[in-house]
Every structure is written in structure tokens, then in C-alpha cells.
Design a protein around this motif. Structure first.
Motif, PDB file in Angstrom:
ATOM      1  N   GLN A   1       0.817  -1.217   0.000  1.00 55.33           N
ATOM      2  CA  GLN A   1       0.000   0.000   0.000  1.00 55.33           C
ATOM      3  C   GLN A   1       0.851   1.268   0.000  1.00 55.33           C
ATOM      4  O   GLN A   1       0.333   2.368   0.081  1.00 55.33           O
ATOM      5  N   HIS A   2       2.168   1.089  -0.079  1.00 57.31           N
ATOM      6  CA  HIS A   2       3.151   2.177  -0.100  1.00 57.31           C
ATOM      7  C   HIS A   2       3.057   3.043   1.148  1.00 57.31           C
ATOM      8  O   HIS A   2       3.168   4.272   1.088  1.00 57.31           O
ATOM      9  N   PHE A   3       2.852   2.385   2.290  1.00 54.11           N
ATOM     10  CA  PHE A   3       2.929   3.107   3.554  1.00 54.11           C
ATOM     11  C   PHE A   3       4.374   3.429   3.911  1.00 54.11           C
ATOM     12  O   PHE A   3       4.645   4.375   4.645  1.00 54.11           O
ATOM     13  N   TYR A   4       5.282   2.612   3.400  1.00 49.98           N
ATOM     14  CA  TYR A   4       6.707   2.806   3.634  1.00 49.98           C
ATOM     15  C   TYR A   4       7.460   2.586   2.329  1.00 49.98           C
ATOM     16  O   TYR A   4       6.936   1.961   1.396  1.00 49.98           O
ATOM     17  N   GLU A   5       8.663   3.110   2.291  1.00 49.71           N
ATOM     18  CA  GLU A   5       9.534   2.935   1.128  1.00 49.71           C
ATOM     19  C   GLU A   5      10.543   1.824   1.451  1.00 49.71           C
ATOM     20  O   GLU A   5      11.170   1.836   2.514  1.00 49.71           O
ATOM     21  N   PRO A   6      10.703   0.831   0.570  1.00 45.76           N
ATOM     22  CA  PRO A   6      11.697  -0.217   0.832  1.00 45.76           C
ATOM     23  C   PRO A   6      13.097   0.373   0.944  1.00 45.76           C
ATOM     24  O   PRO A   6      13.425   1.348   0.265  1.00 45.76           O
ATOM     25  N   ASN A   7      13.908  -0.226   1.805  1.00 43.35           N
ATOM     26  CA  ASN A   7      15.299   0.205   1.889  1.00 43.35           C
ATOM     27  C   ASN A   7      16.047  -0.137   0.603  1.00 43.35           C
ATOM     28  O   ASN A   7      16.970   0.583   0.199  1.00 43.35           O
ATOM     29  N   SER A   8      15.646  -1.229  -0.022  1.00 40.04           N
ATOM     30  CA  SER A   8      16.198  -1.602  -1.326  1.00 40.04           C
ATOM     31  C   SER A   8      15.193  -2.509  -2.025  1.00 40.04           C
ATOM     32  O   SER A   8      14.321  -3.099  -1.386  1.00 40.04           O
ATOM     33  N   GLY A   9      15.329  -2.615  -3.337  1.00 42.34           N
ATOM     34  CA  GLY A   9      14.407  -3.428  -4.108  1.00 42.34           C
ATOM     35  C   GLY A   9      13.202  -2.628  -4.596  1.00 42.34           C
ATOM     36  O   GLY A   9      13.117  -1.408  -4.405  1.00 42.34           O
ATOM     37  N   HIS A  10      12.282  -3.350  -5.217  1.00 41.87           N
ATOM     38  CA  HIS A  10      11.122  -2.691  -5.826  1.00 41.87           C
ATOM     39  C   HIS A  10       9.852  -3.488  -5.542  1.00 41.87           C
ATOM     40  O   HIS A  10       9.876  -4.722  -5.494  1.00 41.87           O
ATOM     41  N   VAL A  11       8.758  -2.756  -5.365  1.00 44.92           N
ATOM     42  CA  VAL A  11       7.421  -3.343  -5.274  1.00 44.92           C
ATOM     43  C   VAL A  11       6.659  -2.883  -6.505  1.00 44.92           C
ATOM     44  O   VAL A  11       6.553  -1.676  -6.757  1.00 44.92           O
ATOM     45  N   ARG A  12       6.147  -3.830  -7.266  1.00 44.62           N
ATOM     46  CA  ARG A  12       5.482  -3.488  -8.528  1.00 44.62           C
ATOM     47  C   ARG A  12       4.069  -4.053  -8.560  1.00 44.62           C
ATOM     48  O   ARG A  12       3.801  -5.153  -8.054  1.00 44.62           O
ATOM     49  N   ILE A  13       3.177  -3.285  -9.180  1.00 44.50           N
ATOM     50  CA  ILE A  13       1.827  -3.740  -9.518  1.00 44.50           C
ATOM     51  C   ILE A  13       1.654  -3.547 -11.017  1.00 44.50           C
ATOM     52  O   ILE A  13       1.925  -2.455 -11.542  1.00 44.50           O
ATOM     53  N   SER A  14       1.261  -4.605 -11.702  1.00 49.07           N
ATOM     54  CA  SER A  14       1.150  -4.570 -13.170  1.00 49.07           C
ATOM     55  C   SER A  14       2.459  -4.094 -13.803  1.00 49.07           C
ATOM     56  O   SER A  14       2.441  -3.363 -14.800  1.00 49.07           O
ATOM     57  N   GLY A  15       3.570  -4.474 -13.203  1.00 45.32           N
ATOM     58  CA  GLY A  15       4.874  -4.131 -13.749  1.00 45.32           C
ATOM     59  C   GLY A  15       5.358  -2.733 -13.448  1.00 45.32           C
ATOM     60  O   GLY A  15       6.470  -2.366 -13.814  1.00 45.32           O
ATOM     61  N   GLN A  16       4.547  -1.916 -12.762  1.00 49.85           N
ATOM     62  CA  GLN A  16       4.928  -0.535 -12.459  1.00 49.85           C
ATOM     63  C   GLN A  16       5.398  -0.412 -11.017  1.00 49.85           C
ATOM     64  O   GLN A  16       4.737  -0.913 -10.100  1.00 49.85           O
ATOM     65  N   ASP A  17       6.524   0.237 -10.833  1.00 49.11           N
ATOM     66  CA  ASP A  17       7.039   0.494  -9.492  1.00 49.11           C
ATOM     67  C   ASP A  17       6.083   1.444  -8.785  1.00 49.11           C
ATOM     68  O   ASP A  17       5.843   2.571  -9.248  1.00 49.11           O
ATOM     69  N   ILE A  18       5.512   1.000  -7.658  1.00 49.35           N
ATOM     70  CA  ILE A  18       4.487   1.830  -6.996  1.00 49.35           C
ATOM     71  C   ILE A  18       5.076   3.104  -6.402  1.00 49.35           C
ATOM     72  O   ILE A  18       4.324   4.018  -6.045  1.00 49.35           O
ATOM     73  N   SER A  19       6.400   3.197  -6.296  1.00 47.60           N
ATOM     74  CA  SER A  19       7.014   4.441  -5.833  1.00 47.60           C
ATOM     75  C   SER A  19       6.873   5.553  -6.849  1.00 47.60           C
ATOM     76  O   SER A  19       7.028   6.732  -6.506  1.00 47.60           O
ATOM     77  N   ASN A  20       6.564   5.199  -8.099  1.00 52.13           N
ATOM     78  CA  ASN A  20       6.491   6.187  -9.170  1.00 52.13           C
ATOM     79  C   ASN A  20       5.071   6.410  -9.679  1.00 52.13           C
ATOM     80  O   ASN A  20       4.880   7.028 -10.725  1.00 52.13           O
ATOM     81  N   VAL A  21       4.064   5.900  -8.947  1.00 49.54           N
ATOM     82  CA  VAL A  21       2.678   6.118  -9.362  1.00 49.54           C
ATOM     83  C   VAL A  21       2.002   7.017  -8.343  1.00 49.54           C
ATOM     84  O   VAL A  21       2.468   7.182  -7.210  1.00 49.54           O
ATOM     85  N   THR A  22       0.899   7.617  -8.732  1.00 46.86           N
ATOM     86  CA  THR A  22       0.178   8.513  -7.823  1.00 46.86           C
ATOM     87  C   THR A  22      -0.504   7.697  -6.725  1.00 46.86           C
ATOM     88  O   THR A  22      -1.003   6.597  -6.960  1.00 46.86           O
ATOM     89  N   MET A  23      -0.497   8.246  -5.516  1.00 42.48           N
ATOM     90  CA  MET A  23      -1.136   7.561  -4.407  1.00 42.48           C
ATOM     91  C   MET A  23      -2.629   7.387  -4.640  1.00 42.48           C
ATOM     92  O   MET A  23      -3.221   6.386  -4.244  1.00 42.48           O
ATOM     93  N   GLN A  24      -3.231   8.361  -5.327  1.00 42.95           N
ATOM     94  CA  GLN A  24      -4.665   8.289  -5.604  1.00 42.95           C
ATOM     95  C   GLN A  24      -4.989   7.047  -6.422  1.00 42.95           C
ATOM     96  O   GLN A  24      -5.920   6.296  -6.112  1.00 42.95           O
ATOM     97  N   SER A  25      -4.219   6.807  -7.474  1.00 45.34           N
ATOM     98  CA  SER A  25      -4.496   5.664  -8.340  1.00 45.34           C
ATOM     99  C   SER A  25      -4.130   4.353  -7.646  1.00 45.34           C
ATOM    100  O   SER A  25      -4.796   3.337  -7.837  1.00 45.34           O
ATOM    101  N   LEU A  26      -3.069   4.351  -6.835  1.00 48.95           N
ATOM    102  CA  LEU A  26      -2.691   3.137  -6.114  1.00 48.95           C
ATOM    103  C   LEU A  26      -3.765   2.752  -5.107  1.00 48.95           C
ATOM    104  O   LEU A  26      -4.167   1.582  -5.013  1.00 48.95           O
ATOM    105  N   GLN A  27      -4.241   3.736  -4.356  1.00 51.34           N
ATOM    106  CA  GLN A  27      -5.266   3.452  -3.349  1.00 51.34           C
ATOM    107  C   GLN A  27      -6.571   2.998  -3.996  1.00 51.34           C
ATOM    108  O   GLN A  27      -7.293   2.170  -3.427  1.00 51.34           O
TER     109      GLN A  27
END
Length: 608
Positions: free
Chosen positions: A411-437
Motif C-alpha cells: 500500500q506504499h505506507f513505507y519505502e523499501p530500503n532496497s528493491g522494488h514493489v510493482r503492480i502490473s509491472g509498475q514500481d508503486i514508488s512512481n505512481v500517484t497515491m490516488q491511483s494506487l489506493q
């Protein structure tokens, strides 16, 4: 490919919020600049207030000059009545104008000053909502809410103090010194020097008291936090008979706050006493000087009255300026303390070029993710996990294995110290919180409800839902029966955090809320933990309908609830140690089979 976004207006709104957040963080610890920022939003109204006060003070000073003219006209008034009439008419017009300008200033300020406080509350709330969850875990809710109110109230008090307490005497002193100079330049210069020295001395003394005012502001905010903390946990307090202990604890905080307030106020009183003594001495000197000028024929009777009156205005004005400045110091200190807390830079700001999440297939990937909470050892260590779209995956493992952390990172409450979390191949750190939620629904273990109606709580994630939609969701979540039994049905108020409902009822409300939201990704965090066996069977049927055609990630300690899932992922010490279908893992040695066996023995044990 589905675009999870809210259109051009939503994107423009997010851009404005990001820009406003970046700007606001620069004002932390700069209360005067913060005030000027919001005053600048209502320039015209504040300009009207300023000009009205200037004209009002000018008319008040002019009234004293009018009195002087009237007094000087009286000795010859019987022979030349027109002179008295003109002086009288001028004095009346100045008095009327004085009152008119004050009323204009008051009328406009009633709108402008209130608008400023509304802008501040709105912006502070928006900025506060942009903080990462770690920010809120370190702060008491009562402290944060009190600081928003304290910020707005402090700005309101500062504006009122400047407009009605500081600005008028400042203008009076300047204007009066100019008018005295027309009669006696030496007296005018002396008053300038004395007023400047007095004001500067009080400024230095007032600045030395800033630490006292800041200490009081901090203690006052902590009192609010303690109150909210205890009141919010009153059930726990009563359960442990801890009211006497909490009373003693609160008395300690209250004593510290009272002592801080007393030291702040007593320091202000010392300054006022010092200025009062100086004013008494200087007023007598000015009056004596004026009488001496009259005795040697350098001033008329009207001049004596005028200069005496203006002298008193100057000295009393400098007192009012000093008092206002001291009060302003206290409120500005409180504003500065609150702004430092609220306007802490966001630890996880949304990237400027964040794009909306595009959901073609709701796949989930954790790629070599390592994460540790601040000051603690890593919870996840190089976690790799792939979840296919539409797959149901259960997370199992001992306490502290990282299950809840996986959901928090997703849910991107925190940022990983390393690595990536992806949904549909997109890194959730680079998407808008509105669309992620919008892409994720969650049924948590600790269900949170607002002190609002059940209807509002259920359609919280979908405010445009009709009552018929809500009722269908309630039917699927098997909560229509207990809602119908309540006095006001769906309009029943849930109470603080849902206090009027049982744990099982709150959980079914949360399931109804998730059903209504209808997001492609569903997170279940012990979604049936608070239900009895009969309710759990009914809810499992509702969850089956809810999980259909969705990507599901569920945490469950009762492994019986995961038997219909496609996969079980077993975590231990932040790593995947087992991964497979429930039947497969039950057949091989490991954490899953051992846990399953223990739960089977516990449930099959005969009741005594």
C-alpha cells in the motif's frame, strides 16, 4: 488497459497539492513569513483594513487638534461665533469619521481574518495527511489536532492584535510626535528619543522571554494529546481500574503546563509593570514641560491642552505598543512551535512526475525487497515474490515474519530500503497515491470506523454509491440483519472508532465496505479473526464472492480459512521459506505442516 485515475481535474489538483506541500515545508519555524503568506491571499481586504485604521487614527489625532481650535476660539467666540461654529463642526466631523473608519475596518476584518484561519486549517490538514504512516506512529493524534487549531488560532490572534492593539498606538505615536513638533520641536525630539529607547528596551526584554512562551506552547499541546489518548482508551482504563493512576499522571502534566503558563504570564506582567512605572514618570515630565511653555508665553491654552493630550497619547501609545508586542511574542512563539511540528518535510513525497497506475493485469511483484523499521533490524531481507493476476495467495508464518509489512509496503505506507514493489509491472514508488489506493481494497484485522453513520462508513471508499448499492453489499457481507435491528438502521452512528458495534459486527461492516469499493486487488488481514464459527462460515461465502476475479493477498493464522486459496506463501525472518498449494505444503515437512497439525489437534480436542 485500464487507467486508474480521476481525470484532468484530479491531476491538476494533485499538482497543486504537491506544489503547496513543497512551499509550505519552507515555512516551518518561520511564523512571520507563514502569516504573511496567508495575508497575501486576501490582499485587497487587508489593504482596506489597514487604510481604515490609518484614517481612523488620523481622525482621532485630528479630533485633538479640533479640541485645541475650539478652546482657542472660545475667548473671542461671543464676538465672532462663526469661528466657534467652524471649530465645532470640524470636531464633530472628525469624530464621526473616526467611528466610521473603525466600523469599516471591523466589518472587513470579520471576513478577511476568518478566511485566513480557514485557509490555514485547510492547508495544514492537507499537508498533515501527506505524511508517511511513520510520522503518525510517533505523534499523539491529540497533539497534532491541537497544533492545527493552535496554528489557526494563533494567526487569528496575531492579526487581531496587530490590527486593534499594535497598529493604532504605533500610528498614534508617529502622528502625535509630528503634531507636537509643530508646537515645540525640542519636545518632539525628546519624545522620539524616549519612545524609541523605551520600545527598544522592552523589545530586548520581551525577546529574552521567548523560551518561556515556547515552553508553555509545548506543554499546552502535550496536555491536549494526553486527554485524547486517555479518552480514546477509556474502556482500557476502566478495565484495569487505572483511573486513579491516570488522574495522577494527568495531574503531573497539568502541573507542568500550569507552571509553564504561570512563568510566561508573570514575565509579561513584569514587563507591563516596568513600562507602567516609566510612563507615570514621563507623563508628569511632559505635562510639566507644557505648563512651563505656557507660563513663558510660548504656548496658548489650547496648545497646553493639545500637547498635554498628545504627550499622554505618545507615552500611553508606547505602552500599548510594548504590551501588544509582548503578547505577539507569545502567540508567534506558539505559532512557530506548532509550524515546526506540522510542517516537517514529508519523508515520502509523491514524485513530481508520478503517473497514474495502469492496471492491465493486477500482478504483484516484490523484487529483492529489504525493509527495516527505523532503529530496528530488517523485517524483510531480499524478499522475492510474484503473484499472478486473479491469484489468491495466503501469507503464513510466525509473528514478526514480515506478513503485515508485506501488506504495508504494497500500500506504499513505507519505502523499501532496497528493491522494488510493482503492480502490473509498475514500481508503486512512481505512481500517484490516488491511483494506487483506488486499485486496492483492504479488510483489516483492527477495523477502524468513523464516528458517523453506518451508511457513511460503508460507502467511504465509494461516496457516490446509492443506498441500494450499500444494501446489496451489506447483504453479501451478512450484516443486514444486525443493521436492521438497530434503532436507526443504516443511519445509526457507529460511535468513536465503532465503539457501538461488537468486533464481529465491525469486521462485517469492513467486508461490506470492501465489497462496495470493488477494487481489483484485495488485501485481507485476519478478515475473520473476530467472528464466531457460525459467522465465519457465512462470511467465508461472502468472501468467496468478493475474491472472484481479483488478486487476493491474505494473512490468516487460522489455516482453515486458506484451504481454498491457490497458493500459500510461508514467511520466516523476512524470507519465503515455503511456497505452494495448500495440499502440497501439507504433505511436506515445514512450518506450514507443523502449524496445521497444531491447529488440528487444538480443534479436535474434546471439550471438558
Amino acid at each position: 488497459m485500464e487507467l486508474v485515475d480521476d481525470g484532468e481535474s484530479g491531476r491538476a489538483s494533485r499538482v497543486r497539492r504537491r506544489r503547496r506541500s513543497r512551499v509550505l515545508s519552507r515555512y516551518a519555524g518561520h511564523p512571520v513569513r507563514l502569516i504573511l503568506r496567508y495575508v497575501g491571499r486576501h490582499k485587497a481586504a487587508h489593504a482596506v483594513v489597514l487604510l481604515s485604521v490609518i484614517f481612523a487614527v488620523g481622525c482621532a489625532l485630528g479630533s485633538q487638534y479640533g479640541i485645541r481650535n475650539l478652546i482657542d476660539a472660545l475667548p473671542t467666540g461671543r464676538a465672532h461665533p462663526e469661528t466657534v461654529i467652524r471649530a465645532f463642526s470640524l470636531l464633530v466631523m472628525l469624530i464621526l469619521a473616526d467611528n466610521l473608519f473603525w466600523r469599516v475596518a471591523g466589518w472587513v476584518s470579520a471576513r478577511a481574518f476568518v478566511a485566513v484561519t480557514g485557509d490555514i486549517r485547510r492547508d495544514m490538514f492537507d499537508y498533515l495527511a501527506g505524511h508517511a504512516p511513520s510520522f503518525f506512529s510517533d505523534k499523539q493524534p491529540g497533539v497534532l489536532s491541537s497544533r492545527i487549531s493552535a496554528t489557526a488560532n494563533a494567526v487569528y490572534v496575531v492579526e487581531n492584535t496587530v490590527a486593534w492593539t499594535a497598529l493604532p498606538p504605533s500610528l498614534t505615536v508617529v502622528g502625535a510626535i509630528g503634531m507636537v513638533g509643530a508646537v515645540s520641536v525640542p519636545m518632539s525630539l525628546a519624545l522620539v528619543a524616549i519612545s524609541a529607547a523605551l520600545a527598544y528596551g522592552l523589545f530586548l526584554l520581551a525577546r529574552r522571554g521567548t523560551s518561556r512562551h515556547e515552553a508553555f506552547a509545548e506543554k499546552a499541546a502535550s496536555i491536549d494529546g494526553e486527554l485524547v489518548d486517555v479518552i480514546g482508551n477509556m474502556g482500557l482504563v476502566r478495565a484495569f481500574c487505572a483511573m486513579p493512576m491516570e488522574s495522577r499522571r494527568f495531574d503531573g502534566h497539568l502541573a507542568a503546563e500550569t507552571d509553564a503558563r504561570k512563568r510566561s504570564l508573570l514575565y509579561l506582567e513584569k514587563l507591563r509593570l516596568l513600562h507602567a512605572g516609566a510612563t507615570c514618570v514621563l507623563s508628569a515630565c511632559v505635562l510639566g514641560w507644557t505648563v512651563w511653555l505656557w507660563s513663558i508665553g510660548h504656548a496658548t491654552t489650547g496648545d497646553v491642552v493639545l500637547i498635554g493630550s498628545l504627550g499622554f497619547s505618545i507615552l500611553h501609545g508606547s505602552r500599548d505598543i510594548a504590551v501588544a508586542f509582548v503578547d505577539l511574542t507569545q502567540h508567534v512563539a506558539r505559532l512557530g512551535e506548532a509550524s515546526v511540528t506540522l510542517l516537517t518535510p514529508h519523508s515520502m513525497p509523491e514524485p513530481t512526475k508520478a503517473a497514474p497506475l495502469e492496471l492491465g493485469h493486477a500482478t504483484i511483484d516484490f523484487e529483492n525487497v529489504t525493509f527495516a523499521y527505523p532503529g530496528r533490524r530488517p523485517v524483510l531481507q531480499g524478499l522475492n515474490l510474484h503473484i499472478n493476476a486473479g491469484e489468491r495467495v495466503g501469507l503464513v508464518g510466525p509473528s514478526g515474519a514480515g506478513k503485515s509489512t508485506v501488506l504495508a509496503l504494497l500500500q506504499h505506507f513505507y519505502e523499501p530500503n532496497s528493491g522494488h514493489v510493482r503492480i502490473s509491472g509498475q514500481d508503486i514508488s512512481n505512481v500517484t497515491m490516488q491511483s494506487l489506493q483506488a486499485a486496492i481494497s483492504i479488510v483489516p484485522q483492527d477495523v477502524t470506523l468513523f464516528h458517523r453513520s453506518l451508511l457513511d462508513n460503508i460507502r467511504y471508499g465509494r461516496p457516490d454509491a446509492t443506498e441500494a448499492d450499500v444494501r446489496r453489499a451489506c447483504e453479501d457481507a451478512h450484516c443486514l440483519d444486525f443493521i436492521a435491528a438497530m434503532p436507526d438502521g443504516l443511519n445509526t452512528i457507529a460511535g468513536d472508532r465503532g465503539a457501538k458495534l461488537s468486533g464481529g459486527q465491525r469486521q462485517r461492516i469492513a467486508i461490506a465496505r470492501a465489497i462496495l469499493r470493488d477494487s481489483p486487488i484485495l488485501l485481507l488481514d485476519e478478515a475473520t479473526s473476530a467472528l464466531d464459527t457460525g459467522s465465519e462460515i457465512a462470511i467465508q461465502a461472502a468472501l468467496e464472492r468478493l475474491m472472484k476475479n481479483r488478486t487476493v493477498v491474505a494473512i490468516a493464522h487460522r489455516l482453515s480459512t486458506l484451504q481454498s486459496f491457490d497458493r500459500i506463501v510461508v514467511l520466516n525472518r523476512g524470507r519465503v521459506v515455503q511456497d505452494g498449494a495448500p495440499a502440497e505444503l501439507a504433505a511436506v515437512p515445514g512450518i506450514y505442516r507443523d502449524t496445521l497439525a497444531r491447529q488440528f489437534r487444538r480443534t479436535s480436542r474434546p471439550e471438558l
